[in-house]
Motif scaffolding. Structure first.
Motif, PDB file in Angstrom:
ATOM      1  N   GLU A   1      -5.332  16.323 -10.506  1.00 36.66           N
ATOM      2  CA  GLU A   1      -3.967  16.034 -10.067  1.00 36.66           C
ATOM      3  C   GLU A   1      -3.112  17.299 -10.115  1.00 36.66           C
ATOM      4  OE1 GLU A   1      -2.291  12.529 -11.911  1.00 36.66           O
ATOM      5  OE2 GLU A   1      -4.281  11.618 -12.065  1.00 36.66           O
TER       6      GLU A   1
ATOM      7  N   ALA B   1       1.977   6.721  -6.680  1.00 37.32           N
ATOM      8  CA  ALA B   1       0.898   7.651  -7.027  1.00 37.32           C
ATOM      9  C   ALA B   1       1.331   9.097  -6.797  1.00 37.32           C
ATOM     10  CB  ALA B   1      -0.348   7.341  -6.203  1.00 37.32           C
ATOM     11  N   TYR B   2       2.039   9.325  -5.697  1.00 27.23           N
ATOM     12  CA  TYR B   2       2.490  10.687  -5.389  1.00 27.23           C
ATOM     13  C   TYR B   2       3.456  11.194  -6.458  1.00 27.23           C
ATOM     14  CZ  TYR B   2       4.316  14.691  -2.841  1.00 27.23           C
ATOM     15  OH  TYR B   2       4.683  15.966  -2.481  1.00 27.23           O
TER      16      TYR B   2
ATOM     17  N   VAL C   1       2.294   1.822  -3.399  1.00 26.93           N
ATOM     18  CA  VAL C   1       1.282   2.416  -4.281  1.00 26.93           C
ATOM     19  C   VAL C   1       1.163   3.910  -4.022  1.00 26.93           C
ATOM     20  CG1 VAL C   1      -1.189   2.483  -4.822  1.00 26.93           C
ATOM     21  CG2 VAL C   1      -0.035   0.284  -4.526  1.00 26.93           C
ATOM     22  N   TYR C   2       1.208   4.283  -2.737  1.00 24.15           N
ATOM     23  CA  TYR C   2       1.119   5.699  -2.376  1.00 24.15           C
ATOM     24  C   TYR C   2       2.275   6.493  -2.971  1.00 24.15           C
ATOM     25  CZ  TYR C   2       1.586   9.931   0.425  1.00 24.15           C
ATOM     26  OH  TYR C   2       1.737  11.228   0.832  1.00 24.15           O
TER      27      TYR C   2
ATOM     28  N   TYR D   1      -3.565   5.168   2.003  1.00 19.87           N
ATOM     29  CA  TYR D   1      -2.475   6.034   1.551  1.00 19.87           C
ATOM     30  C   TYR D   1      -2.919   6.918   0.386  1.00 19.87           C
ATOM     31  CZ  TYR D   1       0.272   2.926   4.491  1.00 19.87           C
ATOM     32  OH  TYR D   1       0.745   2.209   5.558  1.00 19.87           O
ATOM     33  N   ILE D   2      -3.674   6.332  -0.538  1.00 23.44           N
ATOM     34  CA  ILE D   2      -4.224   7.121  -1.642  1.00 23.44           C
ATOM     35  C   ILE D   2      -5.260   8.096  -1.095  1.00 23.44           C
ATOM     36  CG2 ILE D   2      -5.475   7.040  -3.828  1.00 23.44           C
ATOM     37  CD1 ILE D   2      -2.646   5.905  -3.941  1.00 23.44           C
ATOM     38  N   ASP D   3      -6.024   7.639  -0.113  1.00 22.22           N
ATOM     39  CA  ASP D   3      -7.000   8.503   0.533  1.00 22.22           C
ATOM     40  C   ASP D   3      -6.311   9.730   1.132  1.00 22.22           C
ATOM     41  OD1 ASP D   3      -9.839   8.800   1.530  1.00 22.22           O
ATOM     42  OD2 ASP D   3      -8.804   8.805   3.450  1.00 22.22           O
TER      43      ASP D   3
ATOM     44  N   ASN E   1      -7.936   2.407  -0.030  1.00 20.90           N
ATOM     45  CA  ASN E   1      -6.490   2.468   0.218  1.00 20.90           C
ATOM     46  C   ASN E   1      -6.200   3.729   1.027  1.00 20.90           C
ATOM     47  OD1 ASN E   1      -3.635   3.283  -0.226  1.00 20.90           O
ATOM     48  ND2 ASN E   1      -3.569   1.457  -1.517  1.00 20.90           N
TER      49      ASN E   1
ATOM     50  N   LEU F   1      -3.475  11.066   0.200  1.00 24.60           N
ATOM     51  CA  LEU F   1      -2.981  11.912  -0.883  1.00 24.60           C
ATOM     52  C   LEU F   1      -4.091  12.807  -1.427  1.00 24.60           C
ATOM     53  CD1 LEU F   1      -0.844  12.780  -2.924  1.00 24.60           C
ATOM     54  CD2 LEU F   1      -1.382  10.737  -4.271  1.00 24.60           C
ATOM     55  N   VAL F   2      -5.258  12.228  -1.666  1.00 29.22           N
ATOM     56  CA  VAL F   2      -6.390  12.997  -2.191  1.00 29.22           C
ATOM     57  C   VAL F   2      -6.841  14.055  -1.188  1.00 29.22           C
ATOM     58  CG1 VAL F   2      -8.804  12.862  -2.918  1.00 29.22           C
ATOM     59  CG2 VAL F   2      -7.177  11.127  -3.695  1.00 29.22           C
TER      60      VAL F   2
ATOM     61  N   SER G   1       0.824  -1.209   0.000  1.00 36.51           N
ATOM     62  CA  SER G   1       0.000   0.000   0.000  1.00 36.51           C
ATOM     63  C   SER G   1       0.859   1.261   0.000  1.00 36.51           C
ATOM     64  CB  SER G   1      -0.931   0.003   1.215  1.00 36.51           C
ATOM     65  OG  SER G   1      -1.861  -1.047   1.120  1.00 36.51           O
TER      66      SER G   1
END
Length: 296
Positions: A81, A9-10, A5-6, A151-153, A149, A155-156, A2
């Motif tokens: 983004e 994605a970042y 992925v973060y 970590y994605i949460d 997720n 980031l958003v 996870s």
């Protein structure tokens, strides 16, 4: 995994965020070709939604809206983004907010407002309102559905809070609304209220875009509980990278309305927004997966 992925994605967000808008839209055109012709992302869902919503439109017109929608959704993703590094000055230039004095006056007069809006245009850019509220000491509260997720949460949420916004998961809305009012904090509670609700959240049915449609009534219930005016955020996409939002009063006295009246007025305003330019609404949602007959 996870965390990996973060970080990936970042890095991806940063690489997109540093692109000038001209290159961003070249990338968006490439993404459109990939999504529409190769991946064919939800094309059956999109076309079925359009056909049922506009039964009088001819095939060629529906296809034109469909293509325009896919161009829009690709722009939307990359523009969102871009928010990771977008400056206040650039956002001011690209997203015009109308009726801001009226908006702030409603917050001052009543201690808060409920703002209802649809998945239309680049609704993410309306977080600019936080820049107008900050000098007054008002708090913009954005209700959201957490991403699985974490970590994605995160980031958003970092992007959505860049201009002073406070993000509250939807299951904590009532508790947070009461807490802020007790603390004497004046705030605007923003909800995107046009998506298909979960089965246990269905409390109101109406005819919307020629179809029997279920709506969440959370915005109405919170407004009545807090006795806050309800505003509709009408969004217009002027051209690529530019838009405007206008705050319209639905009601200043929610407790004096009948059950479902506020939700109905919201549905009618969303429908009006869509009919003016259909391509900029989220047609890829499975909006009509519930049937009222199944609940009877």
């Amino acid at each position: 995994m996870s965390k990996l992925v973060y970080y990936l994605a970042y890095i991806g967000f940063v690489l997109i965020a540093i692109l000038p808008f001209r290159l961003l839209y070249i990338l968006s055109d490439c993404l459109y070709f990939l999504m529409y012709y190769i991946i064919r992302y939800r094309r059956k869902v999109v076309y079925a939604n359009l056909k049922h919503s506009f039964p009088a439109k001819k095939e060629a017109e529906l296809k034109q809206i469909e293509h325009k929608f896919y161009h829009y959704i690709c722009d939307y993703m990359l523009e969102s983004e871009k928010m990771l590094l977008l400056s206040e000055k650039e956002l001011y230039k690209r997203m015009k907010l109308n009726n801001t004095a009226f908006y702030l006056d409603m917050i001052e007069k009543h201690g808060g407002v409920v703002v209802m809006m649809p998945h239309y245009g680049n609704f993410e850019w309306t977080i600019e309102m936080g820049m107008y509220m900050k000098p007054k000491g008002y708090l913009p509260v954005q209700i959201y559905k957490p991403i699985k997720n974490k970590y994605i949460d995160k980031l958003v949420l970092n992007i959505r809070s860049r201009f002073g916004g406070c993000n509250v998961p939807k299951h904590s809305t009532v508790r947070q609304a009461i807490k802020l009012k007790r603390e004497g904090i004046k705030y605007a509670l923003g909800l995107i209220s046009d998506q298909c609700p979960n089965e246990h959240e269905i409390n109101y049915w109406t005819t919307f875009l020629n179809q029997e449609t279920d709506f969440m009534d959370g915005g109405e219930r919170i407004a009545k509980m807090m006795d806050f005016p309800v505003l509709y955020c009408s969004i217009k996409k002027e051209k690529r990278g530019y838009g405007e939002a206008t705050f319209e009063l639905i009601t200043e006295k929610p407790k004096e309305t009948e059950a479902g009246e506020i939700t109905e007025m919201f549905a009618r305003r969303v429908e009006q927004t869509i009919l003016q330019e259909p391509a900029y609404w989220w047609w890829s949602h499975k909006r009509w997966k519930h049937k009222k007959s199944d609940k009877d």
